[in-house]
Design an enzyme around this catalytic site. Structure first.
Site, PDB file in Angstrom:
ATOM      1  N   ASP A  11     -10.399  -0.200   7.845  1.00  0.00           N
ATOM      2  CA  ASP A  11      -9.701   0.960   8.425  1.00  0.00           C
ATOM      3  C   ASP A  11      -9.097   1.797   7.295  1.00  0.00           C
ATOM      4  O   ASP A  11      -7.882   1.889   7.164  1.00  0.00           O
ATOM      5  CB  ASP A  11      -8.611   0.482   9.418  1.00  0.00           C
ATOM      6  N   ASP A  16      -7.640  -0.579   1.617  1.00  0.00           N
ATOM      7  CA  ASP A  16      -9.053  -0.714   2.005  1.00  0.00           C
ATOM      8  C   ASP A  16      -9.933  -0.014   0.977  1.00  0.00           C
ATOM      9  O   ASP A  16     -11.011  -0.497   0.622  1.00  0.00           O
ATOM     10  CB  ASP A  16      -9.324  -0.066   3.376  1.00  0.00           C
ATOM     11  N   ASN A 169      -2.689  -6.053  10.888  1.00  0.00           N
ATOM     12  CA  ASN A 169      -4.065  -6.045  11.415  1.00  0.00           C
ATOM     13  C   ASN A 169      -4.194  -6.880  12.685  1.00  0.00           C
ATOM     14  O   ASN A 169      -4.880  -6.500  13.625  1.00  0.00           O
ATOM     15  CB  ASN A 169      -5.054  -6.603  10.376  1.00  0.00           C
ATOM     16  N   HIS A 242      -3.307  -5.379  -0.479  1.00  0.00           N
ATOM     17  CA  HIS A 242      -3.756  -6.496   0.360  1.00  0.00           C
ATOM     18  C   HIS A 242      -5.271  -6.711   0.404  1.00  0.00           C
ATOM     19  O   HIS A 242      -5.771  -7.800   0.118  1.00  0.00           O
ATOM     20  CB  HIS A 242      -3.311  -6.261   1.812  1.00  0.00           C
ATOM     21  N   ASP A 243      -5.990  -5.674   0.839  1.00  0.00           N
ATOM     22  CA  ASP A 243      -7.396  -5.873   1.210  1.00  0.00           C
ATOM     23  C   ASP A 243      -8.270  -6.270   0.018  1.00  0.00           C
ATOM     24  O   ASP A 243      -9.271  -6.975   0.176  1.00  0.00           O
ATOM     25  CB  ASP A 243      -7.952  -4.604   1.870  1.00  0.00           C
TER      26      ASP A 243
HETATM   27  C1  BDR Z   1      -2.976  -4.777   6.264  1.00  0.00           C
HETATM   28  O1  BDR Z   1      -2.561  -3.726   7.121  1.00  0.00           O
HETATM   29  C2  BDR Z   1      -2.980  -2.484   6.623  1.00  0.00           C
HETATM   30  O2  BDR Z   1      -1.932  -1.573   6.551  1.00  0.00           O
HETATM   31  C3  BDR Z   1      -3.614  -2.727   5.275  1.00  0.00           C
HETATM   32  O3  BDR Z   1      -4.762  -1.910   5.085  1.00  0.00           O
HETATM   33  C4  BDR Z   1      -3.977  -4.189   5.284  1.00  0.00           C
HETATM   34  O4  BDR Z   1      -5.285  -4.385   5.768  1.00  0.00           O
HETATM   35  C5  BDR Z   1      -1.747  -5.411   5.626  1.00  0.00           C
HETATM   36  O5  BDR Z   1      -0.894  -5.903   6.615  1.00  0.00           O
HETATM   37 CA    CA Z   2      -6.887  -2.537   6.032  1.00  0.00          CA
END
Ligand code: BDR
Ligand code: CA
Length: 315
Positions: A11, A16, A169, A242-243
């Site tokens: 997303d 991402d 997510n 994160h991703d």
């Molecule tokens: C996740 O939530 C989204 O905001 C980020 O892209 C990541 O996938 C982190 O909680």
């Molecule tokens: Ca994400």
């Protein structure tokens, strides 16, 4: 060397975007498709960003448009405050020239899984709506994959002051996530490791420097500048991407350490809706269904990210 065929369901989203750029920089991966789902921003924005990122990074892959809404829950909140209104910070894409695939996201995922029987790794770094729809239509999906890796869940949450247990997510579409965890062998890269792998402000400075003025590195340079600005605005001396940790854990299996546990997703109408409940003490009597990320080598991860910058700067 035979490349591992992969699909990234996402997303986009700043982190991402880092994840897509990282996967594309790795010579051991062949990106077959990028599939977009609602999440950080509405589907209309994440779809366009997926299209634009393919062209900006020169990725030769299919783009699949996926779900616009979670399975049952309302889509009530985007994360424009974290990712910028466009979803990619301050970066402005050129108008995309190429069209998306005619198949929807979930059919592309299945189509490629069948073609690459047992070889393909599926990453999902957004809400799990597209994956749940794919599974519902094609229950044999799990047997066709080499591995299924998500960024989501973990041992704590990041949604709101009233729900401190759910990760974004999973919280966006808890019904999809519950279904997916019940049916699939999940490699869960959650907040406990992504936060422990946070990138320092000085690292972002170095990333910007590595990218320099190289045209092929302009996207990463702009993302790094945005991440640094985010640090300064929030008063933190680091920022979590994160991703990209979910991608890195496959690129180098020594980056993240996993433990096997039984995990279920809370999807009831309660304060902790969206929590990934982990049976650490094996009290449920249920067999482990999830590889839970518990340890991360932050330095290795940051080095992987800097190597990615070098890749685009030298391209
Ligand atoms: C996740 O939530 C989204 O905001 C980020 O892209 C990541 O996938 C982190 O909680
Ligand atoms: Ca994400």
């Amino acid at each position: 060397m035979k490349k591992i065929p992969i699909i990234i369901d996402c997303d986009p989203g700043v982190d991402d975007s880092y994840a897509l750029a990282l996967a594309n920089s790795h010579e051991g991966f062949e990106i077959l498709a990028i599939t977009a789902v609602e999440g950080n921003l509405p589907a209309s924005v994440t779809r366009r960003n997926a299209l634009c990122i393919r062209e900006e990074l020169g990725i030769n892959c299919r783009i699949g448009y996926g779900a616009e809404m979670p399975l049952k829950k309302e889509y009530t909140r985007g994360a424009a405050s974290v990712h910028g209104v466009s979803g990619v910070g301050t970066f402005v894409f050129d108008e995309p020239k190429l069209a998306p695939d005619e198949m929807p996201a979930w059919e592309i995922i299945y189509d490629e899984a069948v073609k690459h029987k047992g070889e393909m790794i599926l990453f999902a770094v957004g809400p799990l709506t597209n994956i749940a729809i794919c599974l519902e239509k094609h229950p044999d999906l799990p047997q066709l994959l080499k591995r299924f890796v998500i960024m989501g869940g973990g041992t704590f949450g990041n949604v709101s002051s009233t729900n401190k247990t759910a990760e974004f997510n999973i919280w966006v579409d808890p019904h999809a996530a519950k279904y997916v965890f019940e049916k699939m062998d999940v490699w869960m890269v959650g907040l406990n490791v992504t936060h422990a792998a946070a990138v320092e402000m000085t690292d972002f400075d170095e990333m910007v420097e590595i990218c320099g003025n190289a045209k092929n590195a302009r996207f990463i340079r702009e993302l790094s500048t945005f991440s640094k600005k985010n640090c300064m605005e929030t008063g933190a001396d680091n920022n979590v991407i994160h991703d990209a940790v979910a991608i890195a854990c496959v690129m180098d299996e020594t980056v993240v350490g996993f433990e096997d546990h039984y995990v279920f997703v809370e999807d009831g109408d309660c304060d902790n809706i969206g929590q990934t409940v982990i049976d650490f003490e094996k009290k449920s009597g249920k067999a482990p269904n999830c590889h839970v990320a518990m340890k991360v080598d932050q330095k290795k991860f940051v080095n992987i990210i800097k190597d990615m910058c070098r890749h685009y700067a030298q391209k």
